[in-house]
Design an enzyme around this catalytic site. Sequence first.
Site, PDB file in Angstrom:
ATOM      1  N   CYS A   2      -8.714   2.900   3.885  1.00 42.62           N
ATOM      2  CA  CYS A   2      -8.851   2.805   5.343  1.00 42.62           C
ATOM      3  C   CYS A   2     -10.284   2.472   5.759  1.00 42.62           C
ATOM      4  O   CYS A   2     -11.234   2.813   5.065  1.00 42.62           O
ATOM      5  CB  CYS A   2      -8.485   4.130   5.995  1.00 42.62           C
ATOM      6  SG  CYS A   2      -6.878   4.720   5.508  1.00 42.62           S
ATOM      7  N   ARG A  27     -11.471  -4.024   2.619  1.00 42.37           N
ATOM      8  CA  ARG A  27     -11.138  -2.723   2.029  1.00 42.37           C
ATOM      9  C   ARG A  27      -9.651  -2.591   1.734  1.00 42.37           C
ATOM     10  O   ARG A  27      -9.237  -1.697   1.010  1.00 42.37           O
ATOM     11  CB  ARG A  27     -11.570  -1.595   2.972  1.00 42.37           C
ATOM     12  CG  ARG A  27     -13.065  -1.560   3.203  1.00 42.37           C
ATOM     13  CD  ARG A  27     -13.431  -0.584   4.281  1.00 42.37           C
ATOM     14  NE  ARG A  27     -13.237   0.786   3.881  1.00 42.37           N
ATOM     15  CZ  ARG A  27     -14.110   1.511   3.204  1.00 42.37           C
ATOM     16  NH1 ARG A  27     -15.253   0.975   2.829  1.00 42.37           N
ATOM     17  NH2 ARG A  27     -13.862   2.759   2.900  1.00 42.37           N
ATOM     18  N   TRP A  74      -4.606   2.026   5.279  1.00 40.90           N
ATOM     19  CA  TRP A  74      -4.039   1.701   3.965  1.00 40.90           C
ATOM     20  C   TRP A  74      -3.118   2.878   3.660  1.00 40.90           C
ATOM     21  O   TRP A  74      -3.580   3.990   3.414  1.00 40.90           O
ATOM     22  CB  TRP A  74      -5.172   1.604   2.948  1.00 40.90           C
ATOM     23  CG  TRP A  74      -4.786   1.072   1.612  1.00 40.90           C
ATOM     24  CD1 TRP A  74      -4.593  -0.231   1.268  1.00 40.90           C
ATOM     25  CD2 TRP A  74      -4.580   1.830   0.409  1.00 40.90           C
ATOM     26  NE1 TRP A  74      -4.280  -0.326  -0.067  1.00 40.90           N
ATOM     27  CE2 TRP A  74      -4.264   0.920  -0.619  1.00 40.90           C
ATOM     28  CE3 TRP A  74      -4.632   3.189   0.102  1.00 40.90           C
ATOM     29  CZ2 TRP A  74      -3.998   1.314  -1.919  1.00 40.90           C
ATOM     30  CZ3 TRP A  74      -4.366   3.587  -1.195  1.00 40.90           C
ATOM     31  CH2 TRP A  74      -4.056   2.652  -2.189  1.00 40.90           C
ATOM     32  N   ASN A 100     -10.083   8.604   7.482  1.00 41.80           N
ATOM     33  CA  ASN A 100      -9.997   7.971   6.165  1.00 41.80           C
ATOM     34  C   ASN A 100     -10.055   9.103   5.145  1.00 41.80           C
ATOM     35  O   ASN A 100     -10.900   9.986   5.258  1.00 41.80           O
ATOM     36  CB  ASN A 100     -11.195   7.012   5.993  1.00 41.80           C
ATOM     37  CG  ASN A 100     -11.300   6.448   4.602  1.00 41.80           C
ATOM     38  OD1 ASN A 100     -10.372   6.554   3.797  1.00 41.80           O
ATOM     39  ND2 ASN A 100     -12.429   5.842   4.288  1.00 41.80           N
ATOM     40  N   GLY A 101      -9.130   9.117   4.184  1.00 42.32           N
ATOM     41  CA  GLY A 101      -9.103  10.186   3.189  1.00 42.32           C
ATOM     42  C   GLY A 101      -7.722  10.816   3.134  1.00 42.32           C
ATOM     43  O   GLY A 101      -6.746  10.228   3.615  1.00 42.32           O
ATOM     44  N   GLU A 479     -12.018  -7.861 -18.945  1.00 41.37           N
ATOM     45  CA  GLU A 479     -12.395  -8.167 -17.563  1.00 41.37           C
ATOM     46  C   GLU A 479     -11.753  -9.488 -17.103  1.00 41.37           C
ATOM     47  O   GLU A 479     -11.299  -9.600 -15.963  1.00 41.37           O
ATOM     48  CB  GLU A 479     -13.930  -8.220 -17.444  1.00 41.37           C
ATOM     49  CG  GLU A 479     -14.466  -8.692 -16.099  1.00 41.37           C
ATOM     50  CD  GLU A 479     -14.033  -7.840 -14.906  1.00 41.37           C
ATOM     51  OE1 GLU A 479     -13.473  -6.752 -15.090  1.00 41.37           O
ATOM     52  OE2 GLU A 479     -14.230  -8.290 -13.762  1.00 41.37           O
ATOM     53  N   LYS A 483      -9.385  -9.610 -13.833  1.00 42.32           N
ATOM     54  CA  LYS A 483      -9.681 -10.486 -12.699  1.00 42.32           C
ATOM     55  C   LYS A 483      -8.454 -11.326 -12.362  1.00 42.32           C
ATOM     56  O   LYS A 483      -8.061 -11.441 -11.214  1.00 42.32           O
ATOM     57  CB  LYS A 483     -10.866 -11.376 -13.083  1.00 42.32           C
ATOM     58  CG  LYS A 483     -11.698 -11.852 -11.967  1.00 42.32           C
ATOM     59  CD  LYS A 483     -12.766 -10.873 -11.508  1.00 42.32           C
ATOM     60  CE  LYS A 483     -12.273  -9.503 -11.297  1.00 42.32           C
ATOM     61  NZ  LYS A 483     -13.172  -8.464 -11.080  1.00 42.32           N
ATOM     62  N   GLU A 486      -5.566  -9.196 -10.870  1.00 39.24           N
ATOM     63  CA  GLU A 486      -5.848  -8.713  -9.515  1.00 39.24           C
ATOM     64  C   GLU A 486      -5.522  -9.749  -8.461  1.00 39.24           C
ATOM     65  O   GLU A 486      -4.944  -9.418  -7.436  1.00 39.24           O
ATOM     66  CB  GLU A 486      -7.349  -8.383  -9.378  1.00 39.24           C
ATOM     67  CG  GLU A 486      -7.770  -7.073  -9.949  1.00 39.24           C
ATOM     68  CD  GLU A 486      -9.233  -6.796  -9.629  1.00 39.24           C
ATOM     69  OE1 GLU A 486     -10.095  -7.609 -10.001  1.00 39.24           O
ATOM     70  OE2 GLU A 486      -9.506  -5.760  -9.019  1.00 39.24           O
ATOM     71  N   HIS A 502      -2.370  -7.332 -35.377  1.00 38.19           N
ATOM     72  CA  HIS A 502      -1.745  -6.023 -35.575  1.00 38.19           C
ATOM     73  C   HIS A 502      -0.640  -5.735 -34.561  1.00 38.19           C
ATOM     74  O   HIS A 502      -0.179  -4.610 -34.464  1.00 38.19           O
ATOM     75  CB  HIS A 502      -2.809  -4.920 -35.515  1.00 38.19           C
ATOM     76  CG  HIS A 502      -3.845  -5.040 -36.584  1.00 38.19           C
ATOM     77  ND1 HIS A 502      -3.571  -4.811 -37.913  1.00 38.19           N
ATOM     78  CD2 HIS A 502      -5.149  -5.422 -36.533  1.00 38.19           C
ATOM     79  CE1 HIS A 502      -4.661  -5.012 -38.633  1.00 38.19           C
ATOM     80  NE2 HIS A 502      -5.633  -5.399 -37.820  1.00 38.19           N
ATOM     81  N   LYS A 594     -10.807  -2.292  -1.741  1.00 42.81           N
ATOM     82  CA  LYS A 594     -12.126  -2.543  -2.331  1.00 42.81           C
ATOM     83  C   LYS A 594     -12.796  -1.243  -2.766  1.00 42.81           C
ATOM     84  O   LYS A 594     -13.358  -1.142  -3.839  1.00 42.81           O
ATOM     85  CB  LYS A 594     -12.993  -3.276  -1.300  1.00 42.81           C
ATOM     86  CG  LYS A 594     -14.406  -3.596  -1.778  1.00 42.81           C
ATOM     87  CD  LYS A 594     -14.395  -4.705  -2.810  1.00 42.81           C
ATOM     88  CE  LYS A 594     -15.782  -5.094  -3.288  1.00 42.81           C
ATOM     89  NZ  LYS A 594     -15.727  -5.871  -4.531  1.00 42.81           N
TER      90      LYS A 594
HETATM   91  C1  AGP Z   1     -12.785  -5.036  -9.327  1.00 39.77           C
HETATM   92  O1  AGP Z   1     -12.403  -6.358  -9.237  1.00 39.77           O
HETATM   93  C2  AGP Z   1     -11.953  -4.055  -8.691  1.00 39.77           C
HETATM   94  N1  AGP Z   1     -11.392  -4.380  -7.479  1.00 39.77           N
HETATM   95  C3  AGP Z   1     -12.072  -2.611  -9.081  1.00 39.77           C
HETATM   96  O2  AGP Z   1     -11.622  -2.537 -10.386  1.00 39.77           O
HETATM   97  C4  AGP Z   1     -13.460  -1.949  -8.980  1.00 39.77           C
HETATM   98  O3  AGP Z   1     -14.322  -2.506  -9.907  1.00 39.77           O
HETATM   99  C5  AGP Z   1     -13.321  -0.438  -9.184  1.00 39.77           C
HETATM  100  O4  AGP Z   1     -12.450   0.109  -8.226  1.00 39.77           O
HETATM  101  C6  AGP Z   1     -14.656   0.280  -9.139  1.00 39.77           C
HETATM  102  O5  AGP Z   1     -15.296   0.128  -7.906  1.00 39.77           O
HETATM  103  P1  AGP Z   1     -16.813   0.498  -7.739  1.00 39.77           P
HETATM  104  O6  AGP Z   1     -17.615  -0.431  -8.595  1.00 39.77           O
HETATM  105  O7  AGP Z   1     -17.100   0.318  -6.275  1.00 39.77           O
HETATM  106  O8  AGP Z   1     -16.984   1.920  -8.183  1.00 39.77           O
END
Ligand code: AGP
Length: 599
Positions: A2, A27, A74, A100-101, A479, A483, A486, A502, A594
């Site tokens: 949120c 976010r 959210w 938020n929370g 990674e 990426k 996501e 394996h 985010k």
């Molecule tokens: C990265 O592309 C992500 N959206 C996510 O994995 C992110 O890296 C993770 O939530 C950690 O966030 P931070 O670096 O703000 O702690």
Amino acid sequence: MCGIVGYCGKEHCANLLIEGLKKLEYRGYDSAGIALEENNKIVVVKAVGQVKNLENLIKKSDKKAVLGIAHTRWATHGKPSLQNSHPHTDCSGDIALVHNGIIENFLELKKELLKRGHKFKSETDTEVIAHLLEEEYKKGKDFFTAFQKVTRKLKGAFAIAALNSKEPGVMVAAKKQSPLVAGITNKGFFLASDIPAFLKHTNKAIFFEDGDTVKITPKSIEIYNADFRKITRKVHTISWDISAAEKGGFKHFMIKEIFDEPQAVKDTLQTLPPDITKAFSLPLKEAKKIEGVYIVACGTAYHAALVARYIIEHFAKIPVEVEMASEFKYRPIHFKKNWLFIAVSQSGETADTLAALKNAKADGLKVLSICNVVGSAIVRESDYSVFTHCGPEISVASTKAFTCQLTVLYALALQLAYVQGAITKAEFEDLYQELLTLPELLKQTLKLENEVKKIAAKVYKSPSFVFIGRNASFPLALEGALKLKEISYEHAEGFAAGEIKHGPIAIIDKDVPVVALAPKSDLYEKMLSSCQEVAARGAKIIIITNTSVKNALDVPYTNEYLFPLVAATVLQFYAYHIANFLGREIDKPRNLAKSVTVE
Ligand code: AGP
């Protein structure tokens, strides 16, 4: 997660709040709402879906309000719907608030409130706060005192902003484990979950701490700590450029942020103090004593930590343990004395990372954080902090933050190696010089975009995508897969190249493109063998290397431990163009937020 924006001051605020919400869209959210106070009345407007839907519903007559709160939701408790979106109001409609929370004890609070006759309009945990405020306010306290009392009854995480039409011109707020920051202008005050919401209007910011409650009027801001003692908090000057929070002619923030990388790395390197024995604020005496390093992080930052494990172990010859923050708390770790604990986080607000850090601190470890946001919760909890200077990263998929985190971690590895006597001063200087060329190497790498795009055009319809690497490039394979998952929503996996035989090789066939990360190193021949193994099963192979071989994506030459910092850009282009060909919503991928501020 949120997003909250609030304004109290002299300016008409409906547009300011909408503009602020748009800056927080990254976010992740599913509905939006606003409450404006005007003529001793509160007007609430909500819309499911995008902020622009909300914008279209705000009447011209309401645009004159100078006090208001707004929110992007959210969904956690209850589906995305008008009823569940914020602001929530009490039974009378005089009080409105955004949150938020997660209020962990909301069920028991709700049960009692229902017994006392309150009528609930939503399924959310948040609505209990509005009804508790209504009750407390009726006891004759002023709104802020009533609000402070209510915050005592809430368990869980919250950032809250609230208004009461019976006390016009006052906005109250509270923070516990969810981010909340105030922006100060000469015409009034903003409240927000993150700086981009008000950066266009001011770069003066106050970061609230857990337990803070705040009373804002057009002319004043009063802050009280967890004991309700009036205190002052530092006013930070944010050095981010406003244009860094804009797309600047690019189609998406993600591609813009990939192109920001050379500058972001340059800015990050320039802010590392030149005195290597102080490069990480660790006193030399302490740095010399370090016997090992724990690194904890989530998502992309976790992958940066995994790459760093290889780099630190190679150069500094000390052991490194890396753990996902979300799992770290379930392990009864007996922390080793003289180990340094490092938390890596772009936002500095990730709840899992923050919780892990607090555990380590409670067990007596010194904590160093690597963050992008000055004043964020993780920074405040750390003994030492080093900053990545990426500017705001808006795209949910992290790109420039990853490269900058690796830059800082690489520099840290060299520093540890030097102070611990694992490398000589001359070796340190050579390696550091090579690191300083990274911005230039990244500029060269950006030129590969078109080549990567052509490959993406050929493979984007594939049912599955695989990435392989060895040594420091293995976590880069993870990674690359993250990426792509996501932002394309396609199945992708990263493997240690030596491991595919394996088991994972079972999923390889002619329809599965395999990206192989193959820097020049002693392992190069082994990487080629892994490529042969998958090629024999018909896979299309895309080699990313620095050996100038034909038919490969060739990045500038570096040592194999610097290679992931350069090659990451290519994987980011690959993910971006595949997702773009598939027509995905790249900057705000489905289901993702985010800043993940709940555990
Ligand atoms: C990265 O592309 C992500 N959206 C996510 O994995 C992110 O890296 C993770 O939530 C950690 O966030 P931070 O670096 O703000 O702690």
